[in-house]
Design a protein around this motif. Sequence first.
Motif, PDB file in Angstrom:
ATOM      1  N   ASP A 181       1.513  12.182 -11.499  1.00  0.00           N
ATOM      2  CA  ASP A 181       1.329  13.360 -12.343  1.00  0.00           C
ATOM      3  C   ASP A 181       2.656  13.874 -12.897  1.00  0.00           C
ATOM      4  OD1 ASP A 181      -1.415  13.298 -12.008  1.00  0.00           O
ATOM      5  OD2 ASP A 181      -1.367  14.651 -10.275  1.00  0.00           O
ATOM      6  N   GLN A 182       3.689  13.879 -12.054  1.00  0.00           N
ATOM      7  CA  GLN A 182       4.995  14.337 -12.511  1.00  0.00           C
ATOM      8  C   GLN A 182       5.584  13.370 -13.541  1.00  0.00           C
ATOM      9  OE1 GLN A 182       6.436  17.289 -11.842  1.00  0.00           O
ATOM     10  NE2 GLN A 182       7.954  16.728 -13.367  1.00  0.00           N
ATOM     11  N   ALA A 183       5.396  12.068 -13.336  1.00  0.00           N
ATOM     12  CA  ALA A 183       5.903  11.072 -14.286  1.00  0.00           C
ATOM     13  C   ALA A 183       5.219  11.214 -15.641  1.00  0.00           C
ATOM     14  CB  ALA A 183       5.711   9.665 -13.733  1.00  0.00           C
ATOM     15  N   LEU A 184       3.902  11.454 -15.649  1.00  0.00           N
ATOM     16  CA  LEU A 184       3.181  11.634 -16.903  1.00  0.00           C
ATOM     17  C   LEU A 184       3.564  12.945 -17.589  1.00  0.00           C
ATOM     18  CD1 LEU A 184      -0.339  10.243 -15.971  1.00  0.00           C
ATOM     19  CD2 LEU A 184       1.379   9.201 -17.455  1.00  0.00           C
ATOM     20  N   ALA A 185       3.824  13.990 -16.807  1.00  0.00           N
ATOM     21  CA  ALA A 185       4.278  15.252 -17.390  1.00  0.00           C
ATOM     22  C   ALA A 185       5.651  15.078 -18.030  1.00  0.00           C
ATOM     23  CB  ALA A 185       4.318  16.347 -16.327  1.00  0.00           C
ATOM     24  N   ASN A 186       6.541  14.339 -17.370  1.00  0.00           N
ATOM     25  CA  ASN A 186       7.863  14.063 -17.946  1.00  0.00           C
ATOM     26  C   ASN A 186       7.735  13.240 -19.227  1.00  0.00           C
ATOM     27  OD1 ASN A 186       9.071  15.427 -15.844  1.00  0.00           O
ATOM     28  ND2 ASN A 186       9.558  13.578 -14.696  1.00  0.00           N
ATOM     29  N   LEU A 187       6.822  12.276 -19.242  1.00  0.00           N
ATOM     30  CA  LEU A 187       6.603  11.454 -20.425  1.00  0.00           C
ATOM     31  C   LEU A 187       6.100  12.308 -21.590  1.00  0.00           C
ATOM     32  CD1 LEU A 187       6.401   8.718 -21.861  1.00  0.00           C
ATOM     33  CD2 LEU A 187       4.111   8.491 -20.865  1.00  0.00           C
ATOM     34  N   ASP A 188       5.148  13.190 -21.327  1.00  0.00           N
ATOM     35  CA  ASP A 188       4.640  14.070 -22.381  1.00  0.00           C
ATOM     36  C   ASP A 188       5.742  14.972 -22.937  1.00  0.00           C
ATOM     37  OD1 ASP A 188       2.092  13.051 -22.285  1.00  0.00           O
ATOM     38  OD2 ASP A 188       1.370  14.561 -20.862  1.00  0.00           O
ATOM     39  N   TYR A 189       6.574  15.499 -22.055  1.00  0.00           N
ATOM     40  CA  TYR A 189       7.681  16.349 -22.491  1.00  0.00           C
ATOM     41  C   TYR A 189       8.636  15.563 -23.386  1.00  0.00           C
ATOM     42  CZ  TYR A 189      11.791  19.333 -22.333  1.00  0.00           C
ATOM     43  OH  TYR A 189      12.878  20.092 -22.694  1.00  0.00           O
TER      44      TYR A 189
ATOM     45  N   ALA B 286      -2.773   0.488  -8.256  1.00  0.00           N
ATOM     46  CA  ALA B 286      -2.494   1.271  -7.042  1.00  0.00           C
ATOM     47  C   ALA B 286      -3.790   1.784  -6.427  1.00  0.00           C
ATOM     48  CB  ALA B 286      -1.559   2.431  -7.370  1.00  0.00           C
ATOM     49  N   GLY B 287      -4.697   2.267  -7.265  1.00  0.00           N
ATOM     50  CA  GLY B 287      -5.984   2.752  -6.758  1.00  0.00           C
ATOM     51  C   GLY B 287      -6.780   1.652  -6.071  1.00  0.00           C
ATOM     52  N   ASP B 288      -6.768   0.467  -6.664  1.00  0.00           N
ATOM     53  CA  ASP B 288      -7.472  -0.668  -6.053  1.00  0.00           C
ATOM     54  C   ASP B 288      -6.868  -1.037  -4.705  1.00  0.00           C
ATOM     55  OD1 ASP B 288      -9.184  -0.812  -8.196  1.00  0.00           O
ATOM     56  OD2 ASP B 288      -8.149  -2.504  -9.153  1.00  0.00           O
ATOM     57  N   MET B 289      -5.528  -1.065  -4.632  1.00  0.00           N
ATOM     58  CA  MET B 289      -4.871  -1.402  -3.365  1.00  0.00           C
ATOM     59  C   MET B 289      -5.216  -0.388  -2.278  1.00  0.00           C
ATOM     60  SD  MET B 289      -1.124  -2.723  -4.487  1.00  0.00           S
ATOM     61  CE  MET B 289      -0.685  -3.398  -2.894  1.00  0.00           C
ATOM     62  N   ILE B 290      -5.188   0.880  -2.626  1.00  0.00           N
ATOM     63  CA  ILE B 290      -5.487   1.938  -1.649  1.00  0.00           C
ATOM     64  C   ILE B 290      -6.946   1.845  -1.207  1.00  0.00           C
ATOM     65  CG2 ILE B 290      -5.681   4.435  -1.349  1.00  0.00           C
ATOM     66  CD1 ILE B 290      -3.229   4.659  -3.249  1.00  0.00           C
ATOM     67  N   ARG B 291      -7.846   1.649  -2.169  1.00  0.00           N
ATOM     68  CA  ARG B 291      -9.275   1.555  -1.858  1.00  0.00           C
ATOM     69  C   ARG B 291      -9.566   0.354  -0.957  1.00  0.00           C
ATOM     70  NH1 ARG B 291     -10.439   3.332  -6.410  1.00  0.00           N
ATOM     71  NH2 ARG B 291     -10.194   1.392  -7.562  1.00  0.00           N
ATOM     72  N   LEU B 292      -8.974  -0.798  -1.262  1.00  0.00           N
ATOM     73  CA  LEU B 292      -9.190  -1.986  -0.439  1.00  0.00           C
ATOM     74  C   LEU B 292      -8.602  -1.823   0.958  1.00  0.00           C
ATOM     75  CD1 LEU B 292      -8.565  -4.803  -3.062  1.00  0.00           C
ATOM     76  CD2 LEU B 292     -10.746  -4.160  -2.001  1.00  0.00           C
ATOM     77  N   ASP B 293      -7.458  -1.147   1.055  1.00  0.00           N
ATOM     78  CA  ASP B 293      -6.865  -0.900   2.362  1.00  0.00           C
ATOM     79  C   ASP B 293      -7.747   0.029   3.186  1.00  0.00           C
ATOM     80  OD1 ASP B 293      -4.585  -1.085   4.256  1.00  0.00           O
ATOM     81  OD2 ASP B 293      -4.431   1.078   3.828  1.00  0.00           O
TER      82      ASP B 293
ATOM     83  N   VAL C 295       0.837  -1.198   0.000  1.00  0.00           N
ATOM     84  CA  VAL C 295       0.000   0.000   0.000  1.00  0.00           C
ATOM     85  C   VAL C 295       0.876   1.254   0.000  1.00  0.00           C
ATOM     86  CG1 VAL C 295      -1.762   1.262   1.295  1.00  0.00           C
ATOM     87  CG2 VAL C 295      -1.865  -1.222   1.167  1.00  0.00           C
ATOM     88  N   GLU C 296       2.008   1.209   0.687  1.00  0.00           N
ATOM     89  CA  GLU C 296       2.908   2.369   0.716  1.00  0.00           C
ATOM     90  C   GLU C 296       3.463   2.656  -0.674  1.00  0.00           C
ATOM     91  OE1 GLU C 296       3.180  -0.178   2.983  1.00  0.00           O
ATOM     92  OE2 GLU C 296       2.145   0.948   4.553  1.00  0.00           O
ATOM     93  N   GLN C 297       3.811   1.596  -1.401  1.00  0.00           N
ATOM     94  CA  GLN C 297       4.293   1.787  -2.773  1.00  0.00           C
ATOM     95  C   GLN C 297       3.182   2.335  -3.663  1.00  0.00           C
ATOM     96  OE1 GLN C 297       5.788  -2.010  -4.023  1.00  0.00           O
ATOM     97  NE2 GLN C 297       7.766  -1.737  -3.016  1.00  0.00           N
ATOM     98  N   ALA C 298       1.964   1.886  -3.440  1.00  0.00           N
ATOM     99  CA  ALA C 298       0.828   2.376  -4.220  1.00  0.00           C
ATOM    100  C   ALA C 298       0.601   3.862  -3.964  1.00  0.00           C
ATOM    101  CB  ALA C 298      -0.425   1.577  -3.882  1.00  0.00           C
ATOM    102  N   LYS C 299       0.688   4.264  -2.690  1.00  0.00           N
ATOM    103  CA  LYS C 299       0.507   5.685  -2.362  1.00  0.00           C
ATOM    104  C   LYS C 299       1.649   6.524  -2.920  1.00  0.00           C
ATOM    105  CE  LYS C 299      -2.310   4.953   1.732  1.00  0.00           C
ATOM    106  NZ  LYS C 299      -2.439   5.073   3.195  1.00  0.00           N
ATOM    107  N   ALA C 300       2.863   5.990  -2.890  1.00  0.00           N
ATOM    108  CA  ALA C 300       4.011   6.717  -3.452  1.00  0.00           C
ATOM    109  C   ALA C 300       3.861   6.874  -4.962  1.00  0.00           C
ATOM    110  CB  ALA C 300       5.308   5.981  -3.120  1.00  0.00           C
ATOM    111  N   TYR C 301       3.369   5.834  -5.632  1.00  0.00           N
ATOM    112  CA  TYR C 301       3.157   5.947  -7.079  1.00  0.00           C
ATOM    113  C   TYR C 301       2.101   6.997  -7.385  1.00  0.00           C
ATOM    114  CZ  TYR C 301       1.660   5.262 -11.790  1.00  0.00           C
ATOM    115  OH  TYR C 301       1.314   5.516 -13.091  1.00  0.00           O
ATOM    116  N   MET C 302       0.987   6.958  -6.657  1.00  0.00           N
ATOM    117  CA  MET C 302      -0.084   7.923  -6.914  1.00  0.00           C
ATOM    118  C   MET C 302       0.382   9.363  -6.667  1.00  0.00           C
ATOM    119  SD  MET C 302      -2.567   6.199  -8.091  1.00  0.00           S
ATOM    120  CE  MET C 302      -4.200   6.836  -7.864  1.00  0.00           C
ATOM    121  N   ALA C 303       1.289   9.538  -5.717  1.00  0.00           N
ATOM    122  CA  ALA C 303       1.805  10.878  -5.434  1.00  0.00           C
ATOM    123  C   ALA C 303       2.729  11.371  -6.550  1.00  0.00           C
ATOM    124  CB  ALA C 303       2.545  10.880  -4.102  1.00  0.00           C
TER     125      ALA C 303
END
Length: 116
Positions: free
Chosen positions: A51-59, A99-106, A40-48
Amino acid sequence: MKTTPLRGRTAVLWGTCVLAISGCAGVQLQSPYPEPPATVEQAKAYMASRDQALANLDYEINQKTRACYDRFFVSDCLDKVRIEGAKLRRAHLETQGQAGDMIRLDDYAKRRSGKE
């Protein structure tokens, strides 16, 4: 030394081959594929950081797309960039879902244990 028409054609043929090979060079994006979260900690870290990872990908996709216009086979290069970008975006969407599923289930498990 006098050049024959055959030698001139051979030089043109070799030059064309070199251009074709350089134009078909593979397009590789540098953005890493996201790792599926195991906790769950890794899932929360990914969700945080998502947005920056997707912005870097778009760039990076924009930069690679601009670089394609310097190549001989522009449309081939653009297609490769689009395909690689789509693969990375799909990987991010799948990881985001996991990640969303893991966080929601937790959260559900915590609320349920609080009621009992």
